[in-house]
Design an enzyme around this catalytic site. Structure first.
Site, short mmCIF file in Angstrom:
data_model
loop_
_atom_site.label_atom_id
_atom_site.label_comp_id
_atom_site.label_asym_id
_atom_site.label_seq_id
_atom_site.Cartn_x
_atom_site.Cartn_y
_atom_site.Cartn_z
N LEU A 10 10.31 0.14 3.54
CA LEU A 10 8.86 -0.07 3.73
C LEU A 10 8.56 -1.64 3.85
CD1 LEU A 10 7.13 2.66 1.72
CD2 LEU A 10 8.18 2.86 3.78
N ASP A 66 15.95 -9.03 -1.42
CA ASP A 66 15.05 -9.53 -0.46
C ASP A 66 15.81 -9.23 0.92
OD1 ASP A 66 13.76 -11.23 1.56
OD2 ASP A 66 12.72 -12.37 -0.09
N GLU A 103 2.72 0.40 16.95
CA GLU A 103 2.45 -1.00 17.40
C GLU A 103 3.68 -1.01 18.36
OE1 GLU A 103 0.53 -4.05 17.23
OE2 GLU A 103 -0.87 -2.48 17.00
N TYR A 106 5.37 -8.87 16.01
CA TYR A 106 5.45 -7.65 15.03
C TYR A 106 6.13 -6.54 15.70
CZ TYR A 106 4.08 -3.96 11.95
OH TYR A 106 4.14 -2.74 11.02
N GLN A 153 0.80 -1.17 0.10
CA GLN A 153 -0.08 0.05 0.11
C GLN A 153 0.76 1.18 0.03
OE1 GLN A 153 -3.49 1.49 2.66
NE2 GLN A 153 -1.60 2.00 4.00
N SER A 183 6.61 1.86 13.73
CA SER A 183 5.02 1.70 13.74
C SER A 183 4.57 1.88 15.18
CB SER A 183 4.77 0.09 13.53
OG SER A 183 3.41 -0.17 13.86
N HIS A 214 -2.56 3.64 8.91
CA HIS A 214 -3.08 4.64 7.67
C HIS A 214 -3.50 3.48 6.61
CE1 HIS A 214 1.28 3.96 7.87
NE2 HIS A 214 1.17 3.79 6.48
#
Ligand code: NAP
Ligand code: F7E
Length: 342
Positions: free
Chosen positions: A79, A57, A135, A157, A13, A133, A187
């Site tokens: 990202l 990667d 989080e 995470y 996204q 984040s 978001h």
């Protein structure tokens, strides 16, 4: 010469919005893609002609050195991540590798390509953005949360993102690297993955309205989040890399809503009542929940001049409208396929 940006997670996204935004500013944009069947084109199909791609990667140090060396970017936006929190309990080790160690690997790639000596503070030319984040705040120590609020992550995470956050700060302090973390609150957009709660709800409202789905199963309806529009948040990422001094910023709206409110607004947008269509599934409640998050974005307002432009209500309506269009189109294709098979 135009500036060069490298984006990991370009198929996601945020990667798609950021690529669009930087291309609009005249950047040469390189997207790092991975695996055999990549890039996943659904989000970036319109940009394919303007983007350049490199294979790499976050699990593979050598590939990152090669990517940075090939692109010679002015700015790196990291990202790439496993971004769905419930997945991080199912694949905790992989999440830690990609979201935590992956950040270290990218910082090392930049350090190696810039020739930064570990024993001397130097700096280097490449500016680095890390997707941190909210989080990381997890079981919140205070409300609202700002740049110095203590972290108490509640998922693998969140723990991995906290490592990525601190290792970015450490490379800034150790090597004088221009590395910043954006502590972004939730978001969303029409491009949000369908596994996240806002998009799960807006898709379901559209599908139920069109008779293509019967019920919507949800977990914790009382969870409180500070939801904004992804298009606004990628502007903040870019601004963070244009400052004289690198520092970390909280990015959010400062306004909160519950999951139940998302459902109410989304179903109202299609003329339905959410209570008639939503069923609670206790299996969707997380092992350790983040109950409430609310940003204090005052540093970003003051120093970056950043402010969100899309309200919560507008965001949810925009997502429902997009999902209605998509669902109607899928229905038409299904009807045509049926007619063609007669
Ligand atoms: P997203 O849509 O899930 O995109 C994730 C991206 O990461 C995809 O492009 C995926 O590529 C890539 N990726 C996964 N594993 C990788 C690996 N091993 N190596 C390289 N790339 C890999 O996520 P998003 O919502 O755009 O979020 C972007 C970043 O911001 C993530 O780091 C996320 O954790 C963080 N963040 C998001 C939010 C939010 O509310 N959206 C808030 C705070 C922070 P494939 O196409 O190959 O799978
Ligand atoms: O959940 C509750 C769930 O999955 C939001 C990622 O981008 O933002 C995102 O993480 C809330 C949680 O996002 C369902 O329990 C209820 O409290 O949309 P979500 P998230 O976990 O907040 C942060 C900032 C990131 O960094 C992440 O990468 O909604 N909830 N029922 C549900 N959530 C989901 N997914 N599905 C449900 O059925």
């Amino acid at each position: 010469m135009s500036r060069r940006a490298l984006i990991t997670g370009v198929t996601g996204q945020d990667g798609s919005y950021l690529a669009e935004y930087l291309l609009g500013l005249g950047y040469q944009v390189w997207g790092m893609i991975r695996g055999q069947a990549n890039p996943r084109k659904s989000r970036i199909s319109r940009l394919m002609a303007d983007l350049s791609f490199v294979y790499g990667d976050l699990m593979d140090q050598g590939s990152l050195v090669s990517v940075v060396d090939t692109v010679q970017p002015d700015e790196v936006y990291n990202l790439g991540a496993i971004s769905f929190v419930p997945m991080s309990w199912q694949q905790a080790e992989l999440t830690t590798e990609v979201n935590g160690m992956g950040v270290l690997r990218m910082l090392e790639a930049i350090r190696i390509v810039c020739g930064l000596d570990k024993s001397r503070v130097s700096g280097g030319q490449i500016r680095f953005y890390q997707a941190s984040s909210s989080e990381m705040f997890g079981k919140v120590a205070e409300t609202p949360q700002h740049e110095t609020t203590l972290f108490h992550p509640r998922s693998p995470y969140g723990v991995a993102k906290t490592y990525g956050h601190f290792i970015t700060r450490n490379y800034r302090e150790s090597f004088g690297m221009y590395g910043v973390s954006g502590i972004l609150f939730n978001h969303e957009s029409p491009r949000r993955g369908p596994e996240f709660v806002t998009r799960k709800i807006t898709l379901a409202a559209a599908n139920i309205k069109l008779g293509r789905q019967e019920k919507l199963y949800l977990g914790n309806l009382d969870a409180v989040r500070d939801w904004g529009f992804a298009g606004d948040y990628v502007r903040a990422m870019h601004l963070m890399l244009q400052q004289d001094q690198p520092t970390d910023y909280v990015i959010g709206t400062g306004r909160t809503h519950t999951v139940e409110q998302v459902a109410r607004i989304a179903f109202e947008a299609v003329g339905l009542h959410w209570r008639d269509h939503v069923t609670i599934d206790p299996g969707l409640v997380r092992p350790a929940e983040v109950e409430t998050l609310c940003a204090d974005p005052s540093r970003a307002h003051a120093e970056l001049g950043w402010a969100p432009t899309v309200t919560f209500e507008h965001l949810i309506q925009m997502m429902v409208e997009s999902d209605l269009r998509q669902s109607e189109q899928e229905q038409r294709h299904a009807d045509l396929a049926l007619v063609a098979s007669w």
